[in-house]
Design an enzyme around this catalytic site. Sequence first.
Site, PDB file in Angstrom:
ATOM      1  N   TYR A  59       0.836  -1.203   0.000  1.00 39.60           N
ATOM      2  CA  TYR A  59       0.000   0.000   0.000  1.00 39.60           C
ATOM      3  C   TYR A  59       0.872   1.255   0.000  1.00 39.60           C
ATOM      4  O   TYR A  59       0.592   2.224  -0.698  1.00 39.60           O
ATOM      5  CB  TYR A  59      -0.949   0.017   1.200  1.00 39.60           C
ATOM      6  CG  TYR A  59      -1.937   1.167   1.115  1.00 39.60           C
ATOM      7  CD1 TYR A  59      -3.139   1.019   0.436  1.00 39.60           C
ATOM      8  CD2 TYR A  59      -1.635   2.411   1.672  1.00 39.60           C
ATOM      9  CE1 TYR A  59      -4.023   2.075   0.298  1.00 39.60           C
ATOM     10  CE2 TYR A  59      -2.510   3.477   1.549  1.00 39.60           C
ATOM     11  CZ  TYR A  59      -3.703   3.306   0.869  1.00 39.60           C
ATOM     12  OH  TYR A  59      -4.571   4.354   0.736  1.00 39.60           O
ATOM     13  N   ARG A 106     -13.604  16.188 -33.264  1.00 38.49           N
ATOM     14  CA  ARG A 106     -12.859  17.263 -32.594  1.00 38.49           C
ATOM     15  C   ARG A 106     -13.325  18.581 -33.196  1.00 38.49           C
ATOM     16  O   ARG A 106     -12.601  19.255 -33.903  1.00 38.49           O
ATOM     17  CB  ARG A 106     -11.343  17.090 -32.789  1.00 38.49           C
ATOM     18  CG  ARG A 106     -10.739  15.876 -32.145  1.00 38.49           C
ATOM     19  CD  ARG A 106     -10.437  15.952 -30.669  1.00 38.49           C
ATOM     20  NE  ARG A 106     -11.541  15.791 -29.765  1.00 38.49           N
ATOM     21  CZ  ARG A 106     -11.405  15.481 -28.469  1.00 38.49           C
ATOM     22  NH1 ARG A 106     -10.227  15.261 -27.940  1.00 38.49           N
ATOM     23  NH2 ARG A 106     -12.455  15.392 -27.697  1.00 38.49           N
ATOM     24  N   LYS A 142      -0.149   8.242 -23.043  1.00 41.93           N
ATOM     25  CA  LYS A 142       0.297   8.579 -24.398  1.00 41.93           C
ATOM     26  C   LYS A 142       1.801   8.287 -24.522  1.00 41.93           C
ATOM     27  O   LYS A 142       2.182   7.148 -24.723  1.00 41.93           O
ATOM     28  CB  LYS A 142      -0.006  10.053 -24.711  1.00 41.93           C
ATOM     29  CG  LYS A 142      -1.482  10.306 -25.024  1.00 41.93           C
ATOM     30  CD  LYS A 142      -2.354  10.382 -23.811  1.00 41.93           C
ATOM     31  CE  LYS A 142      -3.702  10.991 -24.061  1.00 41.93           C
ATOM     32  NZ  LYS A 142      -4.561  10.935 -22.862  1.00 41.93           N
ATOM     33  N   PHE A 192      -7.703  22.192 -24.191  1.00 47.28           N
ATOM     34  CA  PHE A 192      -7.964  20.768 -24.328  1.00 47.28           C
ATOM     35  C   PHE A 192      -9.157  20.457 -23.433  1.00 47.28           C
ATOM     36  O   PHE A 192      -9.315  21.030 -22.362  1.00 47.28           O
ATOM     37  CB  PHE A 192      -6.751  19.888 -23.963  1.00 47.28           C
ATOM     38  CG  PHE A 192      -7.081  18.443 -24.211  1.00 47.28           C
ATOM     39  CD1 PHE A 192      -7.228  17.982 -25.513  1.00 47.28           C
ATOM     40  CD2 PHE A 192      -7.342  17.569 -23.169  1.00 47.28           C
ATOM     41  CE1 PHE A 192      -7.620  16.670 -25.757  1.00 47.28           C
ATOM     42  CE2 PHE A 192      -7.721  16.258 -23.408  1.00 47.28           C
ATOM     43  CZ  PHE A 192      -7.859  15.807 -24.711  1.00 47.28           C
ATOM     44  N   THR A 193      -9.981  19.520 -23.895  1.00 47.66           N
ATOM     45  CA  THR A 193     -11.281  19.269 -23.247  1.00 47.66           C
ATOM     46  C   THR A 193     -11.190  19.084 -21.728  1.00 47.66           C
ATOM     47  O   THR A 193     -11.771  19.857 -20.964  1.00 47.66           O
ATOM     48  CB  THR A 193     -11.926  18.032 -23.897  1.00 47.66           C
ATOM     49  OG1 THR A 193     -10.976  16.961 -23.864  1.00 47.66           O
ATOM     50  CG2 THR A 193     -12.324  18.315 -25.337  1.00 47.66           C
TER      51      THR A 193
END
Length: 470
Positions: free
Chosen positions: A84, A394, A270, A136-137
């Site tokens: 953890y 887009r 990415k 950017f969204t």
Amino acid sequence: MSKRLKTMGEQFDRRSWAEPWKIKMVEPIELKPKEEREKAAREAGYNTFLLKSADVYIDLLTDSGTSAMSDRQWAGMMLGDEAYAGSVNFYHLEETVRQVYGYKYLVPTHQGRGAEHLMSQAEIRAGQIVPGNMYFTTTRLHQELAGGKFVDVIIDEAHDTESTHPFKGNVDLQKLEDVIRENGAENIAYVSLAGTVNMAGGQPVSMDNVKSLRALCDKYGIKLYLDATRMVENSYFIQQREAGYGDKTIAEILKEFCSYTDGAWMSGKKDHLVNIGGWAAVNDRGLFDRLRNMVVVYEGLHTYGGMAGRDMEAMAIGIRESLQDSYVRARVGQVEYLGQLLTNWDIPIVRPVGGHAIFLDARKFYPHLKQDVFPSQTLAAELYLDSGIRGMERGIVSAGRDPKTGDHRYPRLELTRLTIPRRVYTEAHMDVVAEAVKAVYQNAHKAKGLRMVYEPEYLRFFQARFERIE
Ligand code: PM9
């Protein structure tokens, strides 16, 4: 002597290059019959985000979390320390980010928007302005939810699909200075810089621009934060296009670029060649303490932030792999290859071709359609219907509504994105995609557009539903 690896073409004095990997495992894909595609599209409300992946043939929805991992990364998964607290893999990741990106302090998150949330909440006061190089969204939404107002200060060329400016992601320094003077430096939360700029077509920012930006921010005492999600690809463009950087490695360029910024957020899904994960990294100890405190509320403990230990290990290895010049050459080269095929057929796309995707210019596909009938959404639906290829809207749908007026935002760019996952598809897939786009372009005059019949409150492009206008 240049430290940069020579491409295959340079080494052997020929033009071709090839991917610096070979395929060890494959995943079958299938083109469903036309009637099944029609049913799937109807059931998905003509929104490619609502399609089932099994109904898709070539999936160019996104390059996010869709990379093929290497054998080294899979081996790293077996080294996952799932404690953890204090996982070995966290320290490996922390050290890697420090060395590669150069920031002092790391806060892991489950993915990019987790980091955007923390950074926005920590650094924006209600009513402040956040200037940046195109929205950017998810980034803008988190900035707005924190009480900020995003103001676009990208150069005008970014809004022009035909401009061949080599760095269409650059900030217009005059526009930025005007925004600072109009609002007062104390009312600017920070400058939000993305490299590359996703919504402009994956367009890069030059080193010269970030250096000048740093100087301008220093003049007014304003912080500069980087969306580093595709900075490896941005670094490749600097290497290829900017004077003085041709002999530098991607790794050197990346580190230099980051050194002009105060911190970054990252969607590891990415550039890092992994399927999940993200982080925020900063140089300021006080900000780090605040982020580290918030991460335990929203993401997980500060040594995992929503990722499993094995995810952090795969990410640490993926970061190193992403810096290989030969890999980035092949990655961006594949996008360029598809772009070249389409350009040869005079199909309207954003030029120059960016780092992660081809952006089809839906306005030019459908000059007879108004933005209110969602041309880019229509194009994404038509491409799927034609050939089972999944792209993404887009344009006006992604742009959403103005939070104050409630009206649609009408962006100048009305694009359909064909995003290339990393290390997944071959050149033959790109040929099939190009032929499908050509077929849809030839039939474009028949399209009548879509009507939106369901609209969620946030990030509507993910879940909105449409009907065909007959
Ligand atoms: N980008 C993309 O497909 C995935 C979801 S939005 C359609 O392009 C930047 C530049 C991104 C990005 C995600 C995020 C958020 C931040 N900045 O998806 O939360 O392109 O990991 O990252 C997507 P996460």
